[in-house]
Design an enzyme around this catalytic site. Structure first.
Site, short mmCIF file in Angstrom:
data_model
loop_
_atom_site.label_atom_id
_atom_site.label_comp_id
_atom_site.label_asym_id
_atom_site.label_seq_id
_atom_site.Cartn_x
_atom_site.Cartn_y
_atom_site.Cartn_z
CB SER A 1 -8.64 1.15 5.78
OG SER A 1 -9.32 2.37 5.69
CB SER B 1 -8.22 3.89 2.88
OG SER B 1 -7.34 3.22 3.77
CE LYS C 1 -3.91 2.06 2.53
NZ LYS C 1 -4.80 1.98 3.70
#
Lengths: 484, 95
Positions: A175, A151, A76
């Site tokens: 998330s 997210s 990420k």
């Protein structure tokens, strides 16, 4: 090749059936062919990946290597990676080439995992649909007119589309778990403090936690094994021993006490999602678990509490972005105040601005007691609910998200409606507990996630409970059409 | 709690963020809605509840005050918007 587990690929690498360079090339080609539509990656580091794969191949020849040696993964874009752009999904960091590695990055590199690139995400991890990214929304591989969740939406979409074997994610209010649910993969948010936050760009420091996003609990155990552990560079890192997460995966679930919070099955839950969750619970009954209804009476306070605590911490954390030492700076500032205001005004997107302003307001003179102090108290009530529940049950189960993946653009103009996506995941972060999402029977033709919440540091138990389900069912092996 | 234009302008100033004039009304509406969501906390009885500062109730760990990192000035300044002679440049603060 792209449908194999980490253990299967590791066995292939060790047996010399294929090399890490070949495996890495395979996934890089898939990214090139398939990611144009998905937009799951912000940066692809092909050269560095191939160099890492060559090094892994040399290490594999020696016969001594970790289970992640030569396995292609995606990070990420919230984890600092030395020499690589680390944008956090924001214009503010579009020019930020990190001068150091996050502890998570470093541990995975050391274990020989090959990073293919950096995953798209909601800006500064603030969002539940991946639509707040400066780099544009990510599409859900199951239906590209829908969101992947957020997210960690890029990580989830990339793993679901088989663009990498696994990915890292972070979870402040859901998330990891919510995008895992919406994209049909397995995601684990560990106990607060289990995984180091050093070099993981901070959103809300008392809630943020990193974890693995994979195809199976078995793979998640391998990734977590490398990610978890005490780090003196993170003052909130938990100095607790790390158990062997793979050892107990096959333990019997006979007599496992499962609690179903009645508050997680009420109004707002899509009946089709509820039906999928019920049938997953039936699998656990067949495995010998005892299922009972429980109550988490303060559940209704979780979302309101979060939207004081998280913005307050975010407004403080994001004050570091001032246009002086790194990141975006506006053109031709008149004076220092103009430099701050325009750099921040131009560098941050609307959702980040909203949260900074809510946090600034909640912490401002005269309002602190009414908002922040009050929320810290209701946070205690929420945490106590779980404490009481875990006196009666071993794990708590329910839906990860109230609906299946929704349409791109459907909720982005209404922040409060968007926030309610995390209605079942937020309380876990407020309490600091570990939580997991794993794919169960799809509903409306789209993936559904079962959430499993455990007591503090019970990651091994969660992985065991998830793995046994995945031994009985094949939902985690479903692949979106066009990405098989 | 409902916020108007001047509230938004004041908060944006405290947060040192320039706001696009044409966007202020939209922010006022969104922020008011979020504060409306948060209002649910008022009804919770927290008279005898301690504020929760840490999810695991851990104390802040301290470390010895010693140098653990080498000199990274060049690497760190290589990504800065404007540097000169090892210094970060900003607009003149004192006339």
């Amino acid at each position: 090749m792209q449908n194999q587990t980490i253990a299967e690929l590791g066995a292939g690498l060790r047996a010399g059936e294929f090399s890490s360079v070949e495996l890495t090339q395979h996934f890089l080609q898939r990214i090139e062919r398939l990611d144009g539509e998905l937009n799951s990656l912000v940066t692809v580091t092909a050269e560095a990946a191939l160099a890492a794969a060559e090094a892994a191949d040399r290490q594999l020849e020696t016969g001594e290597s970790s289970p992640l040696m030569g396995i292609p993964i995606i990070q990420k874009d919230i984890f600092c990676t030395r020499g690589v752009k680390t944008s956090c999904g924001s214009r503010m960091l579009d020019n930020f080439i990190s001068p150091y590695d996050a502890t998570v990055t470093q541990r995975l590199l050391q274990a020989g995992a090959v990073s293919l690139g950096k995953a798209n995400m909601d800006e500064f991890a603030m969002g539940s649909s991946n639509e707040t990214s400066y780099y544009g929304p990510v599409k859900n591989p199951w239906d590209t007119s829908r969101v992947p969740g957020g997210s960690s939406g890029g990580s989830a979409a990339a793993v679901a589309a088989r663009l990498a074997v696994a990915a890292t994610g972070t979870d402040t209010g859901g998330s990891i778990r919510q995008p895992a649910a919406l994209c049909g993969i397995t995601g684990l948010k560990p106990t607060y403090g289990r995984v180091s936050r050093f070099g993981m760009i901070a959103f809300a420091s008392s809630l943020d936690q990193a974890g693995p996003m994979t195809h199976s609990a078995e793979d998640a155990a391998l990734l977590l094994q490398t990610m978890a552990g005490f780090d003196e560079k993170d003052s909130t890192s938990a100095n607790e021993p790390v158990p062997d997460y793979s050892e107990g995966l096959n333990d019997s679930l006979q007599g496992l006490r499962i609690g179903l919070p009645k508050e997680y099955f009420g109004e707002g839950l899509d009946p089709a999602v509820a039906a999928s969750i019920e049938s997953a619970i039936d699998v656990y009954r067949e495995l010998g678990a005892e299922v009972k209804e429980i109550s988490l009476p303060n559940s209704g306070l979780a979302v309101p509490t979060y939207y004081v605590v998280a913005p307050a911490e975010c407004s403080s954390n994001l004050s570091r972005f001032d246009g002086v030492r790194f990141g975006y700076r506006c053109d031709n500032p008149r004076d220092l105040e103009d430099l701050y205001k325009r750099s921040r005004g131009e560098g941050f997107g609307p959702e980040v601005k909203r949260r900074i302003m809510i946090g600034t307001y909640a912490l401002s003179a005269g309002y602190y007691d009414a908002y922040y102090l009050k929320a810290q108290k209701t946070r205690h009530l929420i945490s106590d609910d779980f404490k009481q529940a875990f006196a009666e049950v071993d794990v708590i189960m329910g839906p990860t998200a109230p609906t299946t993946a929704f349409g791109l653009g459907e909720k982005v103009d209404d922040p409060v409606t968007m926030y309610l996506n995390d209605i079942y995941t937020i309380a876990t972060n407020l309490a600091g507990l570990p939580g997991m999402s794993l794919p169960v029977e799809p509903a409306n033709g789209l993936p559904v996630g079962l959430q499993i919440i455990g007591d503090y540091f019970a990651e091994a138990k969660l992985l065991n409970v998830a793995h046994r389900f995945q031994q009985e069912t094949d939902w985690h092996k479903l692949t979106p059409e066009g990405f098989a | 709690m409902s916020l108007d234009r001047s509230d938004v302008e004041k908060i944006a100033h405290l947060a040192r963020m320039e706001m696009d004039e044409s966007q202020i009304d939209a922010y006022a509406k969104d922020l008011s809605n979020i504060l409306g969501l948060v209002e649910a906390l008022e009804a919770a009885d927290t008279d005898h509840v301690e504020p929760m500062a840490h999810p695991l109730h851990m104390a802040q760990r301290l470390r010895p005050d010693r140098v653990s990192e080498g000199d990274h000035r060049e690497e760190n300044q290589a990504i800065a918007p404007n540097v000169e002679a090892g210094l970060y440049l900003v607009p003149k603060v004192i006339e």
